[in-house]
Design an enzyme around this catalytic site. Structure first.
Site, PDB file in Angstrom:
ATOM      1  N   ASP A 122       0.862  -1.182   0.000  1.00 25.26           N
ATOM      2  CA  ASP A 122       0.000   0.000   0.000  1.00 25.26           C
ATOM      3  C   ASP A 122       0.904   1.240   0.000  1.00 25.26           C
ATOM      4  OD1 ASP A 122      -2.204   1.634   0.189  1.00 25.26           O
ATOM      5  OD2 ASP A 122      -2.870   0.890   2.129  1.00 25.26           O
ATOM      6  N   GLU A 143       2.526   5.157  -3.919  1.00 25.05           N
ATOM      7  CA  GLU A 143       2.501   6.183  -4.985  1.00 25.05           C
ATOM      8  C   GLU A 143       3.810   6.971  -5.130  1.00 25.05           C
ATOM      9  OE1 GLU A 143      -1.336   4.888  -3.686  1.00 25.05           O
ATOM     10  OE2 GLU A 143       0.175   5.970  -2.523  1.00 25.05           O
ATOM     11  N   ASP A 153      -9.395   3.884  -1.374  1.00 27.16           N
ATOM     12  CA  ASP A 153     -10.208   4.203  -0.205  1.00 27.16           C
ATOM     13  C   ASP A 153     -11.578   4.749  -0.599  1.00 27.16           C
ATOM     14  OD1 ASP A 153      -8.030   3.381   1.211  1.00 27.16           O
ATOM     15  OD2 ASP A 153      -7.319   5.389   1.681  1.00 27.16           O
TER      16      ASP A 153
END
Length: 994
Positions: A560, A563, A638
């Site tokens: 996770d 980015e 999310d």
């Protein structure tokens, strides 16, 4: 360092209080994204400049002349490659800047157009601020994204009949493709079968921001301030220097040592109204226009991987992933482009309609889609796909960037997750309760709280004192554990991972060459630089069982925040002037960053498994780029427990599929908020048809495991889960198609019915692989019916009761809460496994049901089954079963034939599957003439003549009302891995061996 008997555990206390809090937390309204944290085009210097450049060109219309020309004397062609120099004329100085051009014509039928900048190539520029950054434009995106299809075409050739001022290259299948390169101005038309399908620079928007030295201007003299301001106002907006040399947003200043360096190009699709792709965004599958107007966006679609908290619907805003691949489609033709650039990218879309001649009765006008792409840095590098079909495009893209990983079977079953299961006993309790309520699941997940103070490769000794015992219990029913490991490494004393990262000099640096310190879940953190081969080797060493203590073979990984997400960074990510391995600036490669982290984790988990029997890795990533599909799955981030987010999930998953990354899903139930029971049920029904099927929830939400839903919701959710498990053989076969052909796993209407314009914009229904199963989940609150579109006259049948649905156009299907609208298309055969089990691993030797869906008397049916051990790489050596099932309407015979290629492990696998049989054949839409049929003839390959054919019971059910006739062959006693035939005819029966 804290241990299990160390100081008081505040993390455990916090989690305990959080659990108490969530017991009394009501469903709360959604909080919208903080849009002020993310740039609009007007706030992004290069986006604003390139839009202004386009505005200037469009306003001048026919008087606009692109300043880019191809120097005809520089053109050379050899071995499928054209080279030359594009000249950019600077009107103020008269200088012509040299931009090297390369066009590769590939054996695959693709063309690749690249434009660089000679001065930067040769290092003939000066960097500001003493920067150590590379002077070249970034040209290494292909190192991460491209894996094949690069062989130059031997048959490509320059045509002798090129018109004056042009160069024509013939290439592709049977030399049916043409690239018409106009020299002045520089334009390329790509043709197939004599018709133009894609145009580069047809509108003259090519723009390569060349290097230039910064000229320091003297401040205005006293009394001349107003004059200076007026002079600034008349500057061409496309040449606005205010963001050339530095750019400030959200309190962060980008030093921009190389000055302006964006690249831009207009790409037109003449005659194409619909374009798809360029994920990740919310909104319809068929992309909207972006230049304003009713129903359109005002900003371009943005690709800049970011952690967008509680993202909004129907928006071109950037999200977590970026695949710069766009397809254009019209009846009978699909084409596409891949914009291979890893920097921040924006894409404008406008559509122009050419009205038909009013005297041409019955002839409609045509629509052309015009796109405008611009990236902040790097070379201009574009692949051209001329199709002509969606299947051909998907195959070509897979050959180029890699096919979807063939996952382990558990990975395509159901995953149970929340932030967070608070102890190892909590995990074991959830595991037991699934079994108590006879609800299947395969994987349970751990978010960040399992670690000791958010230090990865550790376990919290207070809450997870026995991780191996926890994993052992899961393994008893062949279940798995997935744990999160993010790229940020906690900057704290006495943490061996951080200490090694620093000592080996493997972290991302800031612009000054020091280790960059940012803020994420652990607080102060360093980031591993996975562009560095040495960092990948080090990362691999961390996953061994002796270093990641407490990990077992059934532990897999969730990447996770890759980015990267940086809580105190500009736009919650890395500063663009940070430095990576090779002295590339982060701006050059931002969108690939997440891919490189997953690549390192994939290599690490693969190496770990080699210490035993090698097994396929499973990794979930939030950030992705072209090529990420080779290494795992993605999810849409999310989302919120809202009907609008459920509705948005289908086009998002479909778009990822047609963009080459089909192993996709959304958090079932919504990550933020507490879904009402109806929404939770409908989301499970929809989620049962996501390729990646996981429920997930925020730490502040109430527990919502399926067994907590209460009756009748628990039973309805269980029904949806069991449907997923029953259809796992069909899902796995669809994944095999994605792995070998590049095809989407769930498919939109336009991909399955490419000649039906009425279905080109549909994105609320989807097909599962090649099964003919068409699902249309309920996506609206309170709805008890759905509208489903059928593209032709082929009969469909309700999956649950075999009710006939037929006729091109819209049909309304009843959909009470307990029913998922699911249709079966005639002409297909699909496999199921109907025995309920606790996990997919326990289904390994279960028998199969084959569903044969018939239409008219003359229509046959066919389908396939792919099967392997669902875990190892032995399938690469032939350890699989691949069967084709064909029903011939003329002979009324259903056959099974082998369509797999033999390998050295084929026989051993076939031996291991001996005895795995077909226990039932269901024929939907059975011919009326079968009335009274009580038996069929069954023959299996290799049987002796005396026992070659045997009678097997068959039960026929007549049609009733709208319900179609159907027949069941019970236990034909044929093996799934062998050839056989079932003869339904009432005439003479073939007694010979097959």
């Amino acid at each position: 360092m804290r241990s299990s008997n160390g100081p008081f555990n505040w993390t455990a206390v916090f989690l305990f209080l959080s659990c108490l809090y969530t017991l009394f937390t009501p469903a709360y309204p959604a909080v919208t994204v903080k849009k002020q944290d993310f740039k609009t085009c007007d706030q992004s210097g290069f986006c604003k400049r390139n839009r202004a450049y386009a505005d200037t060109a469009i306003s001048q219309s026919s008087s606009w002349t692109s300043p880019y020309t191809l120097d005809a004397q520089s053109i050379a062609f050899k071995g499928g490659q054209l080279t030359g120099i594009v000249l950019k004329n600077l009107p103020q100085s008269g200088e012509n800047l040299r931009l090297p051009l390369t066009i590769n014509f590939l054996e695959s039928g693709l063309a690749r157009v690249s434009i660089d900048e000679e001065k930067r190539q040769k290092g003939e520029i000066e960097l500001r601020h003493g920067s150590k950054a590379r002077k070249e434009r970034y040209n290494e995106a292909e190192k991460w994204a491209i894996v094949g299809g690069q062989q130059l075409s031997k048959g490509a050739a320059v045509s002798k009949d090129s018109e004056e001022g042009t160069t024509k290259v013939l290439y592709g299948p049977a030399s049916g493709y043409e690239a018409i390169i106009r020299h002045r101005p520089f334009v390329i038309d790509f043709k197939r079968d004599g018709e133009t399908h894609i145009q580069f620079n047809e509108r003259g928007l090519l723009n390569v921001e060349h290097w230039r030295p910064k000229i320091e201007k003297e401040p205005p003299k006293e009394g001349e301030e107003n004059k200076a301001e007026e002079e600034q106002k008349i500057v061409d907006p496309a040449e606005d220097e205010s963001t050339w040399w530095e750019e400030t947003f959200g309190g962060n200043t980008d030093s921009k040592p190389k000055g302006p360096e964006s690249v831009a190009l207009d790409v037109s699709f003449p005659g194409y109204e619909h374009v798809y792709g360029v994920p990740e965004h919310t909104g319809p599958l068929s992309l909207l226009q972006t230049r304003g107007g009713e129903g359109n966006h005002d900003d371009p679609y943005r690709l800049y991987n970011s952690d967008v908290f509680e993202y909004e619907m129907d928006s071109p805003m950037t999200l977590y992933g970026a695949i710069p691949f766009m397809q254009a489609h019209r009846a009978g033709s699909t084409v596409g482009v891949l914009w291979l650039n890893a920097a921040e990218t924006w894409i404008d879309i406008v559509k122009s309609k050419l009205s038909a001649n009013p005297l041409s009765l019955g002839i409609k006008g045509t629509t052309t889609t015009q796109t405008h792409w611009f990236s902040e840095a790097g070379i201009l590098d574009v692949f051209v796909f001329l199709g002509p079909t969606p299947q051909a495009i998907s195959k070509s893209y897979g050959e180029l960037t890699g096919y979807t990983q063939l996952p382990q079977q558990f990975a395509i079953a159901y995953h149970q997750c929340r932030w967070n299961y608070v102890t190892d006993e909590d995990v074991k309790d959830v595991d037991r309760k699934f079994d108590k309520h006879s609800i299947p699941y395969d994987v349970i997940w751990l978010d960040i709280e399992y670690t000791e103070e958010k230090k990865y490769f550790t376990w919290d000794g207070m809450t997870f004192p026995d991780p191996l015992g926890m994993q052992k219990q899961l393994d008893e029913h062949e279940r798995k554990l997935v744990a999160i490991i993010d790229p940020h490494i906690k900057n704290t004393a006495n943490y061996w991972v951080k200490d090694e990262l620093v000592s080996k000099d493997l972290a991302i640096k800031n612009k000054d060459g020091n280790i960059w310190d940012g803020w994420c879940w652990p607080g102060s953190s360093y980031w591993v630089d996975c562009f560095n081969p040495a960092a990948i080797e080090w990362w691999k060493s961390l996953f061994t069982y002796d270093r990641f203590k407490g990990s077992a073979r059934n532990l897999f990984i969730w990447n996770d925040m890759n980015e990267p997400s940086v809580f105190n960074g500009p736009e919650t990510t890395s500063p663009k002037d940070n430095m990576h391995h090779g002295n590339w600036e982060h701006r050059d490669l931002h969108n690939i960053n997440g891919l490189t982290f997953v690549n390192a984790t994939y290599a690490a988990t693969l190496q770990r498994s080699k210490s035993e029997a090698p097994q396929r890795p499973f990794i979930l990533t939030r950030s992705f780029y072209a090529g990420s599909q080779r290494m795992g799955a993605m999810w849409t981030g999310d989302n919120q427990a809202l009907w609008s987010h459920l509705k948005a999930s289908l086009p998002m998953v479909l778009n990822n599929g047609v963009s080459g990354f089909p192993f996709a899903g959304a958090d079932v139930g919504g990550f933020f908020g507490n879904p009402e029971k109806d929404l939770l049920v409908r989301w499970y029904q929809a989620g049962a048809f996501y390729p990646f099927f996981r429920a997930h929830a925020h730490i502040d939400t109430r527990r919502r495991e399926p067994y907590l839903a209460g009756s009748p919701y628990r039973e309805i959710i269980t029904k949806a889960l069991r449907l997923r498990y029953a259809l796992l053989p069909s899902w796995y076969t669809a994944f095999r198609e994605a792995h070998t052909e590049g095809w989407p796993i769930v498919r939109p209407n336009w991909w399955v019915h490419p000649s039906d314009p009425a279905g080109f914009a549909l994105d609320k229904q989807m097909y599962l692989g090649s099964t003919g199963l068409l699902v249309a989940p309920v996506l609206e609150e309170g709805a008890t019916s759905v509208d489903v579109y059928l593209a032709d006259e082929t009969p469909y049948y309700d999956y649950w009761d075999f009710e006939l649905v037929k006729g091109r156009g819209m049909h309304t299907l009843d959909a009470p809460l307990e029913k998922l609208p699911l249709l079966m298309r005639a002409g297909h055969v699909f496999p199921r496994r109907d025995r309920p089990r606790r996990s997919s691993g326990l289904m390994r030797y279960d028998p199969f049901t084959l569903v044969v869906v018939l239409g008219t008397d003359a229509q046959g049916a066919e389908g396939t089954l792919y099967l392997d051990d669902g875990e190892s790489f032995d399938y690469e050596q032939g350890a699989f079963i691949h069967r084709k099932f064909t029903y011939d309407a003329a002979t009324q015979i259903l056959r099974s034939e082998d369509i797999g290629e033999k390998g050295k492990k084929s026989d051993a696998y076939a031996m291991s599957m001996q005895g795995v049989r077909v226990e039932r054949v269901i024929v939907v839409g059975a011919p009326a003439e079968w009335k009274g049929k009580e038996e069929v003839d069954v023959a299996e390959e290799g049987a002796k003549a005396s026992a070659g054919t045997r009678k097997v019971d068959c039960v026929f059910h007549e049609a009733s009302g709208k319900k179609a006739a159907w027949a069941v062959v019970r236990d034909p006693r044929v093996e799934i891995g062998k050839g056989w035939k079932i003869d339904f005819s009432s005439g003479a029966r073939d007694k010979k061996e097959l």
